[in-house]
Motif scaffolding. Structure first.
Motif, PDB file in Angstrom:
ATOM      1  N   ASP A  35       0.622  -1.196  -0.049  1.00  0.00           N
ATOM      2  CA  ASP A  35      -0.072   0.087   0.087  1.00  0.00           C
ATOM      3  C   ASP A  35       0.847   1.137   0.154  1.00  0.00           C
ATOM      4  OD1 ASP A  35      -2.598   1.081   2.259  1.00  0.00           O
ATOM      5  OD2 ASP A  35      -2.261   1.572   0.177  1.00  0.00           O
ATOM      6  N   THR A  36       0.439   2.129  -0.701  1.00  0.00           N
ATOM      7  CA  THR A  36       1.006   3.536  -0.454  1.00  0.00           C
ATOM      8  C   THR A  36       0.439   4.495   0.614  1.00  0.00           C
ATOM      9  OG1 THR A  36       1.519   3.827  -2.689  1.00  0.00           O
ATOM     10  CG2 THR A  36       1.485   5.709  -1.556  1.00  0.00           C
ATOM     11  N   THR A  53       5.127  10.209   1.705  1.00  0.00           N
ATOM     12  CA  THR A  53       4.440   8.898   1.477  1.00  0.00           C
ATOM     13  C   THR A  53       5.573   7.871   1.288  1.00  0.00           C
ATOM     14  OG1 THR A  53       4.704   9.154  -1.042  1.00  0.00           O
ATOM     15  CG2 THR A  53       2.544  10.231  -0.024  1.00  0.00           C
ATOM     16  N   THR A  55       5.738   3.448  -0.290  1.00  0.00           N
ATOM     17  CA  THR A  55       5.069   2.262  -0.877  1.00  0.00           C
ATOM     18  C   THR A  55       5.886   1.193  -0.831  1.00  0.00           C
ATOM     19  OG1 THR A  55       4.438   3.951  -2.399  1.00  0.00           O
ATOM     20  CG2 THR A  55       4.248   1.485  -2.996  1.00  0.00           C
ATOM     21  N   TYR A  99      -3.039   8.301   5.767  1.00  0.00           N
ATOM     22  CA  TYR A  99      -3.995   8.078   4.710  1.00  0.00           C
ATOM     23  C   TYR A  99      -3.316   6.779   3.828  1.00  0.00           C
ATOM     24  CZ  TYR A  99      -6.796   8.431   0.315  1.00  0.00           C
ATOM     25  OH  TYR A  99      -7.428   8.116  -0.564  1.00  0.00           O
ATOM     26  N   SER A 100      -4.397   5.949   4.009  1.00  0.00           N
ATOM     27  CA  SER A 100      -4.159   4.609   3.120  1.00  0.00           C
ATOM     28  C   SER A 100      -4.915   4.674   1.570  1.00  0.00           C
ATOM     29  CB  SER A 100      -4.802   3.297   3.938  1.00  0.00           C
ATOM     30  OG  SER A 100      -4.943   2.227   2.970  1.00  0.00           O
ATOM     31  N   THR A 101      -3.921   4.714   0.694  1.00  0.00           N
ATOM     32  CA  THR A 101      -4.327   4.832  -0.753  1.00  0.00           C
ATOM     33  C   THR A 101      -5.409   3.821  -1.082  1.00  0.00           C
ATOM     34  OG1 THR A 101      -2.351   5.850  -1.385  1.00  0.00           O
ATOM     35  CG2 THR A 101      -3.416   4.968  -2.986  1.00  0.00           C
ATOM     36  N   THR A 102      -4.923   2.428  -0.656  1.00  0.00           N
ATOM     37  CA  THR A 102      -5.889   1.203  -0.931  1.00  0.00           C
ATOM     38  C   THR A 102      -7.309   1.248  -0.444  1.00  0.00           C
ATOM     39  OG1 THR A 102      -3.905  -0.106  -1.163  1.00  0.00           O
ATOM     40  CG2 THR A 102      -5.940  -1.020  -0.869  1.00  0.00           C
ATOM     41  N   ARG A 104      -8.506   4.110   0.493  1.00  0.00           N
ATOM     42  CA  ARG A 104      -8.951   5.571   0.763  1.00  0.00           C
ATOM     43  C   ARG A 104      -9.698   5.846   2.109  1.00  0.00           C
ATOM     44  NH1 ARG A 104     -12.279   5.568  -4.953  1.00  0.00           N
ATOM     45  NH2 ARG A 104     -10.682   4.681  -6.322  1.00  0.00           N
ATOM     46  N   TRP A 106      -8.668   7.775   5.957  1.00  0.00           N
ATOM     47  CA  TRP A 106      -8.010   8.974   6.715  1.00  0.00           C
ATOM     48  C   TRP A 106      -7.993   8.382   8.200  1.00  0.00           C
ATOM     49  CZ3 TRP A 106      -5.062  12.563   4.482  1.00  0.00           C
ATOM     50  CH2 TRP A 106      -5.467  13.028   3.156  1.00  0.00           C
TER      51      TRP A 106
END
Length: 116
Positions: A35-36, A53, A55, A99-102, A104, A106
């Motif tokens: 995950d980013t 960030t 990854t 924040y987790s990009t996978t 979405r 917060w």
């Protein structure tokens, strides 16, 4: 259910250090590892901005104004992403969020205040 919980904020004098942690509870390793996950901040009256960030534990990206002072790292065993902040400046004062990009998703944020 996945939650992001930040900790480590506080009040520090200019030039001091703080270490923020973002714990991703409920996230399995196969999702967390690639995950980013990012740290963002929002100062009063300002927009939320990217700070750093990471990854896959090795690919990192930093805001220009924190490069050389902040370091982001990822601990897969503990499902945490840490932000080591050194040589803090009053302009770093903000609420810091992860924040987790996978997902979405917060976290709730943690306050960082740097006094001059």
């Amino acid at each position: 259910q996945v939650h992001l919980v930040e900790s480590g904020g506080g009040l520090v004098q200019a030039g001091g250090s703080l270490r923020l942690s973002c714990k991703a509870s409920g996230m399995i390793l196969s999702v967390f590892s690639p995950d980013t996950i990012g740290w963002y901040r929002q100062a009063p009256g300002g927009d939320r901005e990217m700070v750093a960030t990471i990854t896959g534990r090795t690919t990192t990206n930093y805001r220009d104004t924190v490069t050389g002072r902040f370091t982001i790292s990822q601990d897969n065993t503990r499902r945490t992403v840490n932000l080591q902040m050194n040589d803090l400046k009053p302009e770093d004062t903000a609420v810091y969020y992860c924040y987790s990009t996978t997902h979405r998703l917060w976290g709730q944020g943690t306050q960082v205040t740097v006094s001059s």
